[in-house]
Motif scaffolding. Structure first.
Motif, mmCIF file in Angstrom:
data_model
loop_
_atom_site.group_PDB
_atom_site.id
_atom_site.type_symbol
_atom_site.label_atom_id
_atom_site.label_comp_id
_atom_site.label_asym_id
_atom_site.label_seq_id
_atom_site.Cartn_x
_atom_site.Cartn_y
_atom_site.Cartn_z
ATOM 1 N N ASP A 179 0.754 -1.437 -0.147
ATOM 2 C CA ASP A 179 0.044 0.058 -0.065
ATOM 3 C C ASP A 179 0.930 1.206 0.214
ATOM 4 N N LEU A 180 1.730 1.303 1.003
ATOM 5 C CA LEU A 180 2.898 2.378 0.789
ATOM 6 C C LEU A 180 3.474 2.589 -0.438
ATOM 7 N N LEU A 181 3.953 1.496 -1.211
ATOM 8 C CA LEU A 181 4.636 1.860 -2.486
ATOM 9 C C LEU A 181 3.637 2.134 -3.464
ATOM 10 N N LYS A 182 2.319 1.703 -3.296
ATOM 11 C CA LYS A 182 1.280 1.933 -4.434
ATOM 12 C C LYS A 182 1.086 3.538 -4.164
ATOM 13 N N THR A 183 0.769 3.992 -2.995
ATOM 14 C CA THR A 183 0.666 5.262 -2.679
ATOM 15 C C THR A 183 1.846 6.338 -3.242
ATOM 16 N N SER A 184 3.160 5.716 -2.870
ATOM 17 C CA SER A 184 4.136 6.574 -3.300
ATOM 18 C C SER A 184 4.343 6.796 -4.751
ATOM 19 N N VAL A 185 3.915 5.657 -5.521
ATOM 20 C CA VAL A 185 3.858 5.704 -7.048
ATOM 21 C C VAL A 185 3.021 6.862 -7.531
ATOM 22 N N VAL A 186 1.668 6.695 -7.061
ATOM 23 C CA VAL A 186 0.819 7.521 -7.697
ATOM 24 C C VAL A 186 1.020 9.219 -7.324
ATOM 25 N N LYS A 187 1.464 9.205 -5.938
ATOM 26 C CA LYS A 187 1.872 10.705 -5.466
ATOM 27 C C LYS A 187 2.907 11.142 -6.245
ATOM 28 N N MET A 240 -1.576 -2.532 -11.856
ATOM 29 C CA MET A 240 -2.360 -2.762 -13.086
ATOM 30 C C MET A 240 -3.975 -2.875 -12.718
ATOM 31 N N ASP A 241 -4.079 -3.664 -11.538
ATOM 32 C CA ASP A 241 -5.509 -3.956 -10.922
ATOM 33 C C ASP A 241 -6.088 -2.503 -10.607
ATOM 34 N N SER A 242 -5.379 -1.792 -9.933
ATOM 35 C CA SER A 242 -5.901 -0.588 -9.109
ATOM 36 C C SER A 242 -6.135 0.508 -10.394
ATOM 37 N N TYR A 243 -5.102 0.724 -11.187
ATOM 38 C CA TYR A 243 -5.147 1.978 -12.056
ATOM 39 C C TYR A 243 -5.512 1.551 -13.603
ATOM 40 N N GLY A 244 -5.951 0.346 -13.984
ATOM 41 C CA GLY A 244 -6.357 0.065 -15.332
ATOM 42 C C GLY A 244 -7.239 0.915 -15.948
ATOM 43 N N PRO A 245 -7.371 0.806 -17.161
ATOM 44 C CA PRO A 245 -8.564 1.779 -17.835
ATOM 45 C C PRO A 245 -9.920 1.453 -17.057
ATOM 46 N N PRO A 263 0.812 8.819 -25.638
ATOM 47 C CA PRO A 263 1.778 8.618 -24.622
ATOM 48 C C PRO A 263 2.468 9.895 -23.985
ATOM 49 N N SER A 264 2.044 11.019 -24.166
ATOM 50 C CA SER A 264 2.677 12.077 -23.640
ATOM 51 C C SER A 264 2.346 12.108 -22.132
ATOM 52 N N LEU A 265 2.952 13.317 -21.431
ATOM 53 C CA LEU A 265 2.865 13.260 -20.043
ATOM 54 C C LEU A 265 1.616 13.833 -19.302
ATOM 55 N N SER A 266 0.622 14.159 -20.496
ATOM 56 C CA SER A 266 -0.655 14.789 -20.156
ATOM 57 C C SER A 266 -1.727 13.642 -19.598
ATOM 58 N N ARG A 267 -1.137 12.480 -19.753
ATOM 59 C CA ARG A 267 -2.118 11.216 -19.095
ATOM 60 C C ARG A 267 -2.165 11.448 -17.731
ATOM 61 N N MET A 268 -3.141 10.851 -17.132
ATOM 62 C CA MET A 268 -3.572 10.959 -15.972
ATOM 63 C C MET A 268 -2.533 10.100 -14.950
ATOM 64 N N PRO A 269 -2.203 10.709 -13.632
ATOM 65 C CA PRO A 269 -1.061 9.684 -12.917
ATOM 66 C C PRO A 269 -1.636 8.210 -12.911
ATOM 67 N N ASN A 270 -2.977 7.892 -12.928
ATOM 68 C CA ASN A 270 -3.386 6.525 -12.821
ATOM 69 C C ASN A 270 -2.968 5.753 -14.166
ATOM 70 N N GLN A 271 -2.941 6.362 -15.142
ATOM 71 C CA GLN A 271 -2.676 5.766 -16.467
ATOM 72 C C GLN A 271 -1.044 5.172 -16.570
ATOM 73 N N HIS A 272 -0.518 6.358 -15.889
ATOM 74 C CA HIS A 272 1.095 6.256 -15.943
ATOM 75 C C HIS A 272 1.198 5.098 -14.780
ATOM 76 N N ALA A 273 0.436 4.739 -13.631
ATOM 77 C CA ALA A 273 0.814 3.965 -12.651
ATOM 78 C C ALA A 273 0.631 2.640 -13.323
ATOM 79 N N ASN A 279 5.242 -2.404 -17.121
ATOM 80 C CA ASN A 279 6.663 -2.341 -17.118
ATOM 81 C C ASN A 279 7.500 -3.127 -16.289
ATOM 82 N N ILE A 280 7.009 -2.998 -15.133
ATOM 83 C CA ILE A 280 7.785 -3.832 -14.012
ATOM 84 C C ILE A 280 7.599 -5.370 -14.011
#
Length: 1294
Positions: free
Chosen positions: A328-336, A390-395, A408-418, A424-425
């Motif tokens: 949970d800590l890692l997930k929130t860190s990634v999205v933050k 992938m489960d939490s932030y999928g489309p 693929p530009s960075l204007s995508r929402m943080p969820n899509q990046h996550a 990738n992982i």
């Protein structure tokens, strides 16, 4: 002598032994002991005897012991003794140590300490004695002389430990010394001494020596200082990693890299294992680790996380108790981290203040890369984290069964990046670790099969990448894939298509998998569910495309090519090609059976045949024959019979239910495309071959049939199809439904014939006349349908059916027609719009090559060129002045098309933008190719922007009544999407900003939508250039000027900074816009304050740190105060403006609340600064003073102004208590800060009165009675009758 001592020791009493020992000279005893021990004789018995004859009760005995101890310690250290003897001696010394009196224990301890400090220890064996001495000392209750003072045993021990830890430690004894302390009872303070000393030794030691030291530290941490131990280890390795990366990246050109990468990773891996093992034994350590990393995150997610700490956390996930917490800590860190990135990229103001740094996502991928060095303990955690992301932030959003993928530009929402990071992982972990591959594949397939209803495109993409990476490796997991095949008939069609496309490379290397799939597809072909049958068709078509028959033309468009290194199986060897041929013909037989199934199944087949031919040209004969025999069922062979097609046969009537049986238009469309492809590709290669005639019989037949249909369709009237104006088209009767189906079929056939005739026309005049006649037939039917649908108030018109024209043809047709302005042109532009809309929604278009991104891109470029030319050369005003047509003018349609294309290109073709803009340049291509390459995207975009700016200026120069609002809106949208392509630091961007600003300042239009989009454009540009607070202040003054003051006696001076703000647009349009912008600014400031707070809480409390800590933050603090100062002026204007009640007032109160919350946060930050540095530094005091002057000077009127605003919205008072609470919180903390900093920050403050929320009946009645009155009067009454209305004010108790 030794014998005598031993014999005396054997006696019951020790008296004689004592006497004898006293007679010996000083050195005799020590020499004897030395000789015995060195010779390897029994030194232990002798030592016991000496101790027996030297009781501590006598002074002489004590001193003798003391000398013996010194002698033994030197002996052991000399290294001359055998191991067993040394151990025995040390053991005896340990047993006897607690008999010593305190002062001698102190002396002995000091001897050790000076030996350590001077580095005179030889092998460190004697150090085992030191913990016993210290422990014995701690038990002594009497006072001991130590240095100049007198201390108890416990205090002496503390002093000795302090002395030992502050001295120099030889590198080779660090581990021994640290380990020694685990046997000493220590207080928390003493543990801290030892831990600090050991941690400071890290940097001086060899890398290989660090893991055992860490192990000893972890053992020691059970006595306390867990936090320091973990912090020290993490900080050391994070710094080492950073330094190592810099060396690797070659920032510093070092001749020698300090540590080889592999060695460092192995050491880190060992240390992580030590820590995880320690946590299993001591859960407190785990809690401390999670707490430490969580705290570090409050200010800034990157503060405490590094590749090392992330790897450590991932290893801790193997402990059940911490698994959820850590993930949970890692997930929130990634999205933050992604949210921070988004915030930074959206604001130039923040970019200037906050340096760019590495993000959690890159660190995690670095961990994956490092895990190559046998970090097996990390892999499980990585896989879990990947799937969680992938489960939490999928489309989430689904359109037409296809999830929307943004650019693929960075204007995508943080969820899509996550979600992308999760994929990738998993992909990278899959590539590196063999043992985990099966599990990853299994989990991906499980999700694909079980989550049919939710969008799973991200899992299918991952599967596709995994298969592409290693098809041969996956053969071992083929059972998992074949298991998934069993569920094909239950999955949605889109999923089946993508799943089969993903595993297709596997089918080429595994015969058993292919056979298994064919069995499943054959079963599905006759399943009850329509979807299952469609899936079967999709699967068979995919197989036909990918298993080439010998002699097929090579195709550059293979969907997934396999890397040569991966696949050593030669799929195209002669045997395979022959086998492929039988295999493909078998499939063709299965597919022929589909031609007797429902329309939907046939439709899929017709849509897929063209792609099959393009990939597998040897199947042309078989496919074309199939299509020909199918067409003959519905074709009227007699040349003089009208109409040429049996439409009745295409419709199925079952009782009352009428449905389409044969999509004849799609059949013809498929034939037309296959025929065109055959003529262009296969026939030129067959010149001179003999078997030409029989092979080409079908192609001549098909040509003749299409020719005949064209001629007879032109001659046919609508009455021949029984579809004239008098026919029934209502959806409620069976005749009406049948007529509707027929009408769409006829329109579809007309479209196909238009394309067919155009493709064979060679621009001949007769052909074009035919095409126009076919179009007239289409148009008549279309008009009738629209008219009938209009009467029935339902839109069953063209909207429901996709056009059958291919995108390539649309672009050719537009190019051919672009100078005309008739109905045909309008129709062509409409179809082009439909295709682009389809692309935006689903990522592909219907028709041939509709799934091929390169071809679509080429067609988009051609279409854009024509639309752009048409719009710029024939403006809407010119066209509309000619004649008023129904619907939109062609130029407006062109503009709409351009707007959709620009956004689609940015969405799907971000990397090709340079190419796209170059294609729009209509200048001479040949000569300028080379120079073209140097022209940047920004320059090309600026050129296009200028064309649309001119059009907008022309529009704005027209009269208010001639102003075309739709066109203006579209133009602003086009400018907005083009401006995103400009580089914010370029002069072109600044030019665009000043132009937009000028338009807003000089043009006053009462159109709210236009105003809103223009202001949005202004803000989006402004934010990328600098902070918009000054702009907000000016706009708030304009709004105040136009709407007037709440106090009607006050005359407001009109500022008129921006003409676009007028009575119509000021509220709610502009007002809500500026408030939402102010909210964003507050969010940024809040983010900065949180960041500063995090830094302060992490500062060490040492003097020098705190004196220097504040220096780097000064520019940030100054910027925060400037922002808040200007925002207060802005809110001050709006609070005094007579805003209409409703959304404006609500939002204003909500934002004021946020403003005060942010101010409170700033005050609390300064409180923190005071605590850590003992006072606000001088420049901060000044800032604070100016802040309170700034804020509170304006805040004086605020409660009164707010109260008046309250009276105006008595029925909507939800936000008011929140606001009052926020103001009171602010005042409370300001008073705190005044006391702490000894600066009177309250001198300009007027404290708000205590709140009193009584409901007063008489006032309520009065308000309700006044409810119906005019709003202005209500405003005046509320101002003048303030005394009656407001509850009695009480003085705050001092």
């Amino acid at each position: 002598m030794d014998q005598k001592i031993l014999s005396l020791a054997a006696e019951k009493t020790a008296d004689k032994l004592q006497e004898f020992l006293q007679t010996l000279r000083e050195g005799d005893l020590t020499n004897l002991l030395q000789n015995q021990a060195v010779k390897g004789k029994v030194a232990g018995a002798l030592l016991r005897a000496i101790f027996k004859g030297s009781p501590c009760s006598e002074e002489a005995g004590t001193l003798r012991r003391r000398k013996i101890y010194t002698c033994c310690i030197q002996l052991v250290e000399s290294g001359d003794l055998q191991k067993e003897i040394a151990s025995e001696i040390i053991g005896l010394l340990m047993l006897e140590a607690h008999h010593f009196p305190g002062p001698l224990l102190v002396e002995l301890a000091n001897e050790f300490i000076s030996a350590v400090r001077e580095g005179s220890l030889v092998n460190g064996k004697s150090l085992e004695l030191l913990p016993i001495i210290l422990t014995a000392l701690a038990t002594k209750k009497e006072n001991l002389a130590y240095g100049k003072g007198v201390l108890s045993g416990e205090e002496c021990k503390k002093q000795l430990i302090n002395t030992l830890c502050s001295g120099r430690w030889d590198q080779q004894y660090v581990i021994q010394l640290t380990s020694m302390f685990k046997d000493v009872p220590l207080t928390a303070e003493e543990v801290e001494f030892v831990v600090e000393k050991a941690l400071s030794m890290f940097s001086k030691m060899n890398l290989q020596e660090i893991p055992p030291l860490v192990y000893q530290l972890l053992v020691l941490s059970s006595k306390g200082s867990r936090k320091s131990v973990l912090e020290g280890i993490i900080a050391f390795f994070s710094a080492l990693d950073k330094q190592h990366n810099e060396e690797q990246s070659g920032d510093e050109l070092l001749d020698v890299v300090t540590v080889p990468s592999g060695e460092l990773r192995h050491v880190e891996g060992t240390i992580i294992l030590h820590i995880v093992f320690a946590i299993k034994l001591d859960y407190e350590l785990g809690r401390e680790l999670v707490k430490h990393l969580k705290v570090g995150q409050q200010g800034d997610s990157n503060n405490n996380l590094s590749p090392f700490s992330i790897a450590l956390l991932l290893s801790v996930t193997r402990i059940q108790r911490f698994q959820d917490q850590v993930l949970d800590l890692l997930k929130t860190s990634v999205v933050k981290s992604f949210k921070d990135l988004q915030l930074l990229q959206g604001s130039k103001f923040l970019q200037n203040l906050v340096p760019h740094r590495s993000y959690v996502s890159t660190m995690i991928l670095e961990v994956v890369k490092n895990s190559v060095h046998s970090w097996d303990h990390v892999t499980q955690g990585l896989v879990e984290l990947g799937f969680i992301l992938m489960d939490s932030y999928g489309p989430k959003k689904v359109l037409d069964g296809k999830t929307i993928e943004t650019s693929p530009s960075l204007s995508r929402m943080p969820n899509q990046h996550a979600c992308k990071l999760g994929a990738n992982i998993l992909l990278e972990t899959f590539k590196i670790h063999e043992m985990i591959r099966q599990e990853i594949l299994e989990q991906v397939l499980n999700r694909v099969v079980t989550r049919a209803s939710s969008p799973i495109s991200h899992f299918l993409d991952l599967l596709s990448n995994i298969v592409m990476y290693a098809p041969l490796v996956l053969q071992s997991c083929s059972s998992k894939v074949t298991e998934a095949f069993d569920y094909l008939s239950f999955l949605p069609l889109r999923t089946v298509q993508r799943l089969l496309k993903a595993v297709q490379p596997l089918l080429k290397v595994s015969m058993s998998m292919r056979d298994c799939l064919i069995l499943v597809l054959r079963k599905a072909m006759f399943a009850n569910q329509l979807d299952a049958r469609k899936s079967a068709v999709a699967g068979f078509l995919l197989l036909l495309k990918n298993f080439k028959v010998l002699g097929s033309l090579s195709s550059s468009q293979c969907s997934q090519s396999l890397s040569v290194s991966q696949v050593h199986v030669d799929v195209h060897s002669h045997y395979n090609s022959v086998a492929n041929e039988t295999f493909c013909l078998e499939i063709m037989d299965s597919l022929r059976r589909c031609l007797s199934q429902q329309a939907d199944v046939r439709l899929m087949l017709y849509e897929g045949f063209y792609d099959v031919l393009r990939r597998n040209s040897q199947l042309a004969n078989s496919v074309m024959q199939t299509l020909l025999s199918q067409l003959k069922q519905f074709y009227e062979p007699k040349p003089d019979l009208l109409p040429p097609l049996k439409l009745e046969a295409c419709i199925l009537t079952q009782g009352d239910k009428i449905s389409l049986q044969e999509p004849l238009d799609y059949l013809l469309c498929c034939i037309q495309h296959c025929l065109a492809w055959y003529k262009n590709t296969v026939i030129p290669l067959q010149q001179g071959e003999e078997e030409e005639e029989e092979e080409e019989a079908f192609y001549k037949d098909l040509d003749d049939i299409l020719e005949s249909i064209t001629n007879r369709m032109i001659k046919s009237e609508l009455e021949d199809f029984e579809l004239d104006k008098s026919a029934d088209f209502s959806q409620s009767t069976s005749i009406g439904i049948k007529n509707n189906i027929c009408a769409f079929l006829v329109m579809g056939v007309c479209e196909v014939l238009i394309e067919y005739n155009f493709s064979i026309s060679s621009f001949s005049k007769n052909r074009f006349e035919d095409i126009l006649s076919l179009f007239m037939c289409y148009k008549k039917l279309s008009d009738i349908l629209n008219e009938k649908a209009g009467k029935a108030k339902t839109k069953t018109a063209n909207k429901t059916n996709d056009s059958l024209l291919s995108m390539k043809f649309v672009s050719s047709l537009l190019t051919a027609l672009f100078r005309s302005s008739n109905e045909f042109m309008r129709y062509a532009v409409n179809v082009a719009l439909q295709k682009v809309q389809q692309l935006k929604e689903t990522g592909h278009v219907s028709g041939p090559d509709g799934q091929n991104p390169d071809k679509i891109f080429q067609n988009l470029c051609d279409i854009t060129r024509v639309l752009l030319w048409r719009y710029t050369s024939i403006p809407t005003s010119v066209e509309e002045s000619g004649k008023k047509e129904k619907g939109k003018s062609i130029s407006l349609l062109c503009l709409e098309g351009l707007q959709k294309i620009f956004s689609a290109v940015q969405q799907f073709y971000q990397p090709k933008i340079q190419q796209f803009l170059r294609a729009l340049d209509v200048t001479d291509k040949e000569g300028e190719e080379r120079e073209d390459a140097d022209v940047s995207v920004t320059q090309r975009t600026a050129f296009q922007i200028r064309q649309f700016q001119r059009s907008l200026l022309n529009l704005l120069s027209s009269q208010e009544e001639d102003f075309n609002s739709k066109e203006a809106l579209l133009l602003v949208t086009v400018l907005t999407s083009l401006s995103k392509l400009l580089e914010p630091s370029s002069p072109q961007f600044v030019q665009m900003l000043s132009w937009t600003s000028k338009i807003c300042k000089e043009n006053s239009r009462e159109d709210a939508l236009f105003c809103k989009s223009l202001m949005n454009l202004l803000f989006s540009l402004h934010v990328s250039y600098k902070s918009p607070v000054i702009l907000l202040r000016d706009l708030s003054q304009d709004i105040h000027g136009h709407l007037g003051d709440i106090d009607q006696d006050v005359e407001v001076e009109k500022t008129n900074h921006f003409a676009i703000v007028n009575l119509r647009t000021a509220a709610p349009t502009v007002c809500l816009l500026v408030l939402s912008q102010a909210e964003k600014v507050l969010e940024e400031v809040d983010w900065l304050i949180t960041k500063l707070k995090g830094q302060v809480s992490q500062e060490t409390l040492s003097e020098e740190a705190s004196s220097q800590a504040t220096l780097p933050n000064q520019p940030v603090e100054k910027a925060i105060i400037m922002q808040l100062g200007t925002l207060l002026t802005f809110f001050h204007e709006l609070v005094q403006t007579a805003l209409p009640s409703g959304s404006c007032v609500d939002t204003l109160l909500k934002d004021l609340c946020k403003m005060y919350t942010t101010l409170t946060a700033l005050v609390r930050y300064y409180l923190q600064v005071c605590q850590s540095s003992g006072g606000i530094p001088k420049n901060m005091e000044k800032l604070n003073k100016s802040k309170s002057l700034n804020y509170t000077g304006e805040k004086k009127e605020k409660p009164a102004a707010v109260a008046t605003a309250m009276a105006r919205v008595l029925r909507e008072t939800k936000p008011i208590p929140n606001l009052i609470f926020a103001i009171e919180q602010y005042e409370k903390f300001l008073i705190h800060l005044s006391k702490k900093s000894k600066v009177n920050l309250m001198q300009h403050m007027k404290l708000s009165t205590s709140r009193d929320f009584k409901i007063k009946g008489n006032i309520l009645d009065m308000v309700l009675r006044e409810d119906g009155e005019d709003e202005n009067e209500e405003g005046t009454a509320s101002e003048h009758g303030g005394q009656n209305k407001e509850p009695a004010k009480k003085k705050r108790k001092k």
